[in-house]
Design a protein around this motif. Structure first.
Motif, PDB file in Angstrom:
ATOM      1  N   UNK A 276      56.106  57.918  92.830  1.00 42.63           N
ATOM      2  CA  UNK A 276      56.642  57.339  94.069  1.00 42.63           C
ATOM      3  C   UNK A 276      57.093  55.898  93.858  1.00 42.63           C
ATOM      4  N   UNK A 277      56.412  55.204  92.939  1.00 42.33           N
ATOM      5  CA  UNK A 277      56.758  53.807  92.654  1.00 42.33           C
ATOM      6  C   UNK A 277      57.733  53.691  91.492  1.00 42.33           C
ATOM      7  N   UNK A 278      58.208  54.829  90.976  1.00 46.17           N
ATOM      8  CA  UNK A 278      59.192  54.814  89.900  1.00 46.17           C
ATOM      9  C   UNK A 278      58.619  54.518  88.534  1.00 46.17           C
ATOM     10  N   UNK A 279      57.317  54.725  88.338  1.00 45.84           N
ATOM     11  CA  UNK A 279      56.705  54.489  87.027  1.00 45.84           C
ATOM     12  C   UNK A 279      57.011  55.687  86.125  1.00 45.84           C
ATOM     13  N   UNK A 280      57.527  55.458  84.913  1.00 44.72           N
ATOM     14  CA  UNK A 280      57.866  56.565  84.002  1.00 44.72           C
ATOM     15  C   UNK A 280      56.656  57.443  83.696  1.00 44.72           C
ATOM     16  N   UNK A 281      56.917  58.734  83.494  1.00 41.40           N
ATOM     17  CA  UNK A 281      55.843  59.692  83.228  1.00 41.40           C
ATOM     18  C   UNK A 281      55.032  59.325  81.987  1.00 41.40           C
ATOM     19  N   UNK A 282      55.736  58.927  80.916  1.00 44.98           N
ATOM     20  CA  UNK A 282      55.032  58.611  79.674  1.00 44.98           C
ATOM     21  C   UNK A 282      54.081  57.434  79.845  1.00 44.98           C
ATOM     22  N   UNK A 283      54.488  56.459  80.648  1.00 46.61           N
ATOM     23  CA  UNK A 283      53.624  55.312  80.914  1.00 46.61           C
ATOM     24  C   UNK A 283      52.332  55.753  81.598  1.00 46.61           C
ATOM     25  N   UNK A 284      52.471  56.619  82.598  1.00 52.41           N
ATOM     26  CA  UNK A 284      51.299  57.109  83.329  1.00 52.41           C
ATOM     27  C   UNK A 284      50.404  57.940  82.421  1.00 52.41           C
ATOM     28  N   UNK A 285      51.001  58.854  81.650  1.00 50.87           N
ATOM     29  CA  UNK A 285      50.218  59.731  80.781  1.00 50.87           C
ATOM     30  C   UNK A 285      49.507  58.936  79.686  1.00 50.87           C
ATOM     31  N   UNK A 286      50.170  57.934  79.134  1.00 52.21           N
ATOM     32  CA  UNK A 286      49.525  57.090  78.119  1.00 52.21           C
ATOM     33  C   UNK A 286      48.352  56.324  78.713  1.00 52.21           C
ATOM     34  N   UNK A 287      48.501  55.853  79.958  1.00 53.94           N
ATOM     35  CA  UNK A 287      47.422  55.129  80.626  1.00 53.94           C
ATOM     36  C   UNK A 287      46.227  56.037  80.870  1.00 53.94           C
ATOM     37  N   UNK A 288      46.484  57.258  81.361  1.00 52.04           N
ATOM     38  CA  UNK A 288      45.402  58.217  81.611  1.00 52.04           C
ATOM     39  C   UNK A 288      44.692  58.571  80.307  1.00 52.04           C
ATOM     40  N   UNK A 289      45.474  58.765  79.236  1.00 56.37           N
ATOM     41  CA  UNK A 289      44.887  59.086  77.930  1.00 56.37           C
ATOM     42  C   UNK A 289      44.013  57.935  77.427  1.00 56.37           C
ATOM     43  N   UNK A 290      44.514  56.708  77.557  1.00 54.80           N
ATOM     44  CA  UNK A 290      43.746  55.544  77.101  1.00 54.80           C
ATOM     45  C   UNK A 290      42.458  55.381  77.906  1.00 54.80           C
ATOM     46  N   UNK A 291      42.541  55.592  79.229  1.00 58.30           N
ATOM     47  CA  UNK A 291      41.346  55.512  80.063  1.00 58.30           C
ATOM     48  C   UNK A 291      40.323  56.557  79.636  1.00 58.30           C
ATOM     49  N   UNK A 292      40.803  57.754  79.332  1.00 55.56           N
ATOM     50  CA  UNK A 292      39.903  58.830  78.924  1.00 55.56           C
ATOM     51  C   UNK A 292      39.207  58.481  77.607  1.00 55.56           C
ATOM     52  N   UNK A 293      39.959  57.933  76.659  1.00 55.68           N
ATOM     53  CA  UNK A 293      39.374  57.564  75.371  1.00 55.68           C
ATOM     54  C   UNK A 293      38.344  56.453  75.548  1.00 55.68           C
ATOM     55  N   UNK A 294      38.694  55.427  76.325  1.00 51.57           N
ATOM     56  CA  UNK A 294      37.816  54.268  76.478  1.00 51.57           C
ATOM     57  C   UNK A 294      36.554  54.582  77.291  1.00 51.57           C
ATOM     58  N   UNK A 295      36.714  55.360  78.355  1.00 47.54           N
ATOM     59  CA  UNK A 295      35.603  55.565  79.279  1.00 47.54           C
ATOM     60  C   UNK A 295      34.822  56.849  79.067  1.00 47.54           C
ATOM     61  N   UNK A 296      35.352  57.760  78.232  1.00 45.56           N
ATOM     62  CA  UNK A 296      34.648  59.018  78.014  1.00 45.56           C
ATOM     63  C   UNK A 296      34.420  59.322  76.539  1.00 45.56           C
ATOM     64  N   UNK A 297      35.481  59.250  75.732  1.00 44.69           N
ATOM     65  CA  UNK A 297      35.343  59.638  74.331  1.00 44.69           C
ATOM     66  C   UNK A 297      34.411  58.695  73.577  1.00 44.69           C
ATOM     67  N   UNK A 298      34.684  57.406  73.626  1.00 38.44           N
ATOM     68  CA  UNK A 298      33.876  56.449  72.862  1.00 38.44           C
ATOM     69  C   UNK A 298      32.412  56.428  73.331  1.00 38.44           C
ATOM     70  N   UNK A 299      32.145  56.353  74.654  1.00 37.31           N
ATOM     71  CA  UNK A 299      30.739  56.411  75.074  1.00 37.31           C
ATOM     72  C   UNK A 299      30.074  57.743  74.733  1.00 37.31           C
ATOM     73  N   UNK A 300      30.850  58.835  74.745  1.00 36.70           N
ATOM     74  CA  UNK A 300      30.276  60.145  74.422  1.00 36.70           C
ATOM     75  C   UNK A 300      29.870  60.242  72.957  1.00 36.70           C
ATOM     76  N   UNK A 301      30.636  59.597  72.090  1.00 32.41           N
ATOM     77  CA  UNK A 301      30.276  59.585  70.670  1.00 32.41           C
ATOM     78  C   UNK A 301      28.941  58.865  70.476  1.00 32.41           C
TER      79      UNK A 301
END
Length: 314
Positions: A276-301
């Motif tokens: 809705x705000x015109x943010x490119x799809x790749x930007x959003x997907x990269x952000x979601x992926x980075x959040x997942x790695x930082x907040x779930x993958x690394x602490x899970x390891x």
């Protein structure tokens, strides 16, 4: 009743640890390999092509996020046992690792309860419920404000049938809650009424601190999401970004998910809102992926390490 020897219990516990560890790393591997190759390439290029001095900032915010969660658990569990920060960290991160491979991360409850003697586990389950409810309350509070701002800013329309369905679902939930208030829940001996009475007995100072830590944690990971969006070149002002972030976290929190589709749901909700705000799809997907790695993958390891080295003393 068949009596299991201590040696057999040790073997069973070791086998359970191995099974959970394999499931955790299989989950992480499938999530990464299932991610669109274009998203992974864009993510990799962004990390290589930009100043790496921001990485400590992202890692620091992620560490702060989980430190607040650990402090929250350390606070809420006080009626049962006083924990050191390291003990609370071990329990919280192990529970995160185990919860990754369960629907809606319900495995967190069993993982934390496992650290305590059997006679205290019901109380631990209730206190964990209090902690998660406080976090959900923060999400609903900020998310409702965000959804209202998004609806007015982007002129979202809701048809009369949709509003009627929402009202009916809300009414049904109230009626079900009233019907079940004196009946036992999944935990034998506990009804909604008894749970409410138990929560009222928790010292006010503990409940207040849990709420404050929940709000601080919410603001922390929301700010991290904003910084990652800007790192991946999203051109958004604060007044544009925060309502969308708040609304996104509300949506992904209220939609039930099986662990296999958890990241998909988060990515889908984020794509819909930020488009809705015109943010490119790749930007959003990269952000979601980075959040997942930082907040779930690394602490899970780290949590997997705690799980593997844990010895049951109960």
């Amino acid at each position: 009743m068949i009596r299991i020897s201590d040696k057999a219990k040790q073997y069973l516990l070791a086998a359970l640890k191995v099974f959970i560890l394999v499931a955790i790393f299989w989950f992480i591997y499938t999530k990464i390999t299932a991610t669109d190759s274009q998203t992974l390439e864009a993510f990799s290029n962004s990390m290589r092509g930009k100043a790496l001095w921001v990485l400590p900032l992202f890692l620091g915010l992620a560490a702060l996020n989980w430190s607040l969660e650990i402090l929250k658990w350390k606070t809420v569990i006080q009626p049962v046992q006083t924990l050191s920060f390291r003990e609370a960290a071990q329990q919280s991160l192990t529970a995160l690792a185990v919860s990754l491979v369960t629907p809606n991360r319900i495995g967190e409850y069993g993982a934390k309860a496992f650290y305590f003697p059997p006679e205290k586990r019901k109380q631990v389950l209730l206190l964990n419920f209090v902690s998660n409810t406080a976090q959900m309350a923060a999400t609903v509070f900020f998310g409702s404000i965000g959804m209202l701002m998004v609806a007015t800013t982007y002129d979202l329309s809701f048809s009369t049938p949709h509003l009627l369905v929402f009202a009916m679902v809300f009414l049904v939930l109230i009626l079900v809650g009233w019907y079940l208030k004196e009946r036992e829940l999944l935990i034998k001996g506990f009804s909604l009424f008894k749970v409410w009475k138990y929560i009222k007995k928790i010292p006010y100072s503990i409940k207040r601190k849990v709420v404050v830590l929940s709000v601080l944690r919410y603001l922390c990971f929301s700010y991290l999401f904003l910084k990652l969006l800007r790192f991946f070149e999203a051109d958004l002002s604060l007044s544009q970004a925060y309502p969308l972030i708040f609304a996104m976290y509300l949506l992904v929190s209220v939609i039930p998910t099986i662990f296999l589709f958890d990241v998909v749901v988060r990515g889908g909700a984020a794509l819909w809102l930020f488009s809705m705000a015109g943010v490119p799809e790749l930007t959003v997907l990269c952000t979601v992926l980075a959040m997942w790695v930082l907040n779930f993958v690394l602490p899970s390891i780290l949590g997997s390490y705690f799980l593997f080295t844990y010895r049951n003393r109960t």
